[in-house]
Design a protein around this motif. Structure first.
Motif, mmCIF file in Angstrom:
data_model
loop_
_atom_site.group_PDB
_atom_site.id
_atom_site.type_symbol
_atom_site.label_atom_id
_atom_site.label_comp_id
_atom_site.label_asym_id
_atom_site.label_seq_id
_atom_site.Cartn_x
_atom_site.Cartn_y
_atom_site.Cartn_z
ATOM 1 N N ALA A 92 27.018 37.161 -122.891
ATOM 2 C CA ALA A 92 26.893 37.887 -121.618
ATOM 3 C C ALA A 92 26.969 39.394 -121.842
ATOM 4 O O ALA A 92 26.245 40.165 -121.201
ATOM 5 C CB ALA A 92 27.993 37.439 -120.653
ATOM 6 N N ALA A 93 27.842 39.811 -122.771
ATOM 7 C CA ALA A 93 27.977 41.243 -123.065
ATOM 8 C C ALA A 93 26.692 41.803 -123.667
ATOM 9 O O ALA A 93 26.257 42.906 -123.330
ATOM 10 C CB ALA A 93 29.156 41.468 -124.009
ATOM 11 N N ARG A 94 26.089 41.031 -124.603
ATOM 12 C CA ARG A 94 24.826 41.484 -125.200
ATOM 13 C C ARG A 94 23.728 41.595 -124.139
ATOM 14 O O ARG A 94 22.934 42.545 -124.141
ATOM 15 C CB ARG A 94 24.404 40.517 -126.304
ATOM 16 N N LYS A 95 23.676 40.621 -123.252
ATOM 17 C CA LYS A 95 22.663 40.638 -122.197
ATOM 18 C C LYS A 95 22.862 41.829 -121.269
ATOM 19 O O LYS A 95 21.902 42.512 -120.893
ATOM 20 C CB LYS A 95 22.736 39.331 -121.403
ATOM 21 N N GLN A 96 24.112 42.097 -120.925
ATOM 22 C CA GLN A 96 24.398 43.226 -120.041
ATOM 23 C C GLN A 96 24.097 44.554 -120.718
ATOM 24 O O GLN A 96 23.592 45.495 -120.088
ATOM 25 C CB GLN A 96 25.874 43.185 -119.617
ATOM 26 N N ALA A 97 24.401 44.640 -122.027
ATOM 27 C CA ALA A 97 24.112 45.868 -122.765
ATOM 28 C C ALA A 97 22.614 46.146 -122.798
ATOM 29 O O ALA A 97 22.171 47.297 -122.666
ATOM 30 C CB ALA A 97 24.662 45.753 -124.192
ATOM 31 N N ALA A 98 21.826 45.093 -122.965
ATOM 32 C CA ALA A 98 20.365 45.254 -122.963
ATOM 33 C C ALA A 98 19.880 45.735 -121.602
ATOM 34 O O ALA A 98 19.025 46.626 -121.504
ATOM 35 C CB ALA A 98 19.699 43.925 -123.327
ATOM 36 N N ALA A 101 20.771 49.382 -121.183
ATOM 37 C CA ALA A 101 19.898 50.259 -121.971
ATOM 38 C C ALA A 101 18.560 50.474 -121.262
ATOM 39 O O ALA A 101 18.044 51.589 -121.204
ATOM 40 C CB ALA A 101 19.676 49.656 -123.357
ATOM 41 N N VAL A 102 18.010 49.398 -120.714
ATOM 42 C CA VAL A 102 16.745 49.502 -119.985
ATOM 43 C C VAL A 102 16.915 50.380 -118.754
ATOM 44 O O VAL A 102 16.063 51.234 -118.451
ATOM 45 C CB VAL A 102 16.241 48.101 -119.582
ATOM 46 N N ALA A 103 18.030 50.192 -118.049
ATOM 47 C CA ALA A 103 18.278 50.977 -116.842
ATOM 48 C C ALA A 103 18.421 52.461 -117.169
ATOM 49 O O ALA A 103 17.902 53.325 -116.449
ATOM 50 C CB ALA A 103 19.540 50.469 -116.142
ATOM 51 N N LYS A 104 19.118 52.769 -118.277
ATOM 52 C CA LYS A 104 19.284 54.165 -118.680
ATOM 53 C C LYS A 104 17.945 54.791 -119.060
ATOM 54 O O LYS A 104 17.674 55.949 -118.724
ATOM 55 C CB LYS A 104 20.253 54.251 -119.857
ATOM 56 N N GLN A 105 17.113 54.034 -119.767
ATOM 57 C CA GLN A 105 15.803 54.547 -120.158
ATOM 58 C C GLN A 105 14.948 54.825 -118.929
ATOM 59 O O GLN A 105 14.279 55.859 -118.833
ATOM 60 C CB GLN A 105 15.101 53.547 -121.067
ATOM 61 N N GLN A 106 14.972 53.893 -117.976
ATOM 62 C CA GLN A 106 14.208 54.080 -116.754
ATOM 63 C C GLN A 106 14.712 55.285 -115.968
ATOM 64 O O GLN A 106 13.914 56.054 -115.411
ATOM 65 C CB GLN A 106 14.282 52.816 -115.902
#
Length: 238
Positions: A92-98, A101-106
């Motif tokens: 779950a932590a890996r999924k949330q981190a991904a 990361a996408v949200a920050k890039q956007q």
């Protein structure tokens, strides 16, 4: 002792097995006591000879053995559950981190886009606020100071320094500067000078017309006067 000493004794292999099967084993013993008189096989007796027998454990201690085994089983189950929970938490932590990361890039891309749009809007607003070349009073001649003041009113404020540096190098603010060897003319040293007619028929005598043409040329070829100045510094022309 059970009936006729003929009842085989139930072998319990180790304390864990004894406790896990204690209830069943006791029931089995009771059943044998109530009716079975069949002798145990030699193999069973041989096996029993090297094992811990439920009958060998005092009656009071049998409950303790069973409790200890059940506790051990519960501990094993708890450890397995903890391992599963940890694995699920890590996934779950890996999924949330991904996702983060996408949200920050956007968010970064959106901020960059908005910054560009604001800059472009400011640029347009700055240019729309400048005077039109035709709004200046036509005179027979102009001093360098007057020409510079015209440029300040026609060129966007954030681009004036770059524009001024180019004019300094090209004509020293002399709107009648004429290069006899190349036909370059005016503030910008347009080559030939007649190309400035696209900004006005009075291009040879009106510095405002020359400034208007020069600004349009720099914007069209280099994006801005500062873009033209960057090119000029690298090449000594623009």
């Amino acid at each position: 002792m059970l009936e006729g000493n003929r009842v085989s004794r139930i072998s319990v292999r180790g304390l864990a097995v004894a406790s896990a099967t204690a209830v069943t084993a006791v029931g089995a013993v009771t059943g044998v006591a109530s009716g079975s008189t069949a002798p145990a096989s030699d193999d069973a007796e041989a096996t029993a000879s090297g094992a811990t027998l439920l009958a060998d454990i005092p009656a009071g201690a049998q409950a303790q053995v069973q409790t200890a085994s059940l506790t051990q089983q519960a501990d094993s189950q708890a450890i397995a559950a903890d391992a599963t929970a940890k694995k699920d938490a890590e996934a779950a932590a890996r999924k949330q981190a991904a996702k983060d990361a996408v949200a920050k890039q956007q968010a970064a891309e959106k901020a960059e886009k908005e910054a560009k749009e604001r800059k472009e809007a400011e640029k347009v607003a700055s240019r729309s606020a400048t005077r039109d070349a035709a709004s200046f009073t036509v005179k027979a001649s102009y001093t360098a100071a007057e020409v510079q003041e015209m440029a300040r009113q026609l060129v966007p404020a954030d681009q004036f320094a770059c524009f001024s540096r180019i004019v300094d190098h090209e004509s020293s603010w002399n709107y009648q500067a004429d290069n006899p060897t190349s036909d370059a003319y005016g503030l910008m040293q347009a080559l030939p000078g007649s190309k400035m007619s696209s900004a006005g028929a009075d291009w040879a005598t009106n510095p405002a017309t020359q400034i208007k043409w020069g600004l349009s040329y720099m914007d069209g070829r280099y994006g801005s006067p500062c873009g033209a100045w960057d090119f000029w510094q690298a090449n000594n022309y623009y």
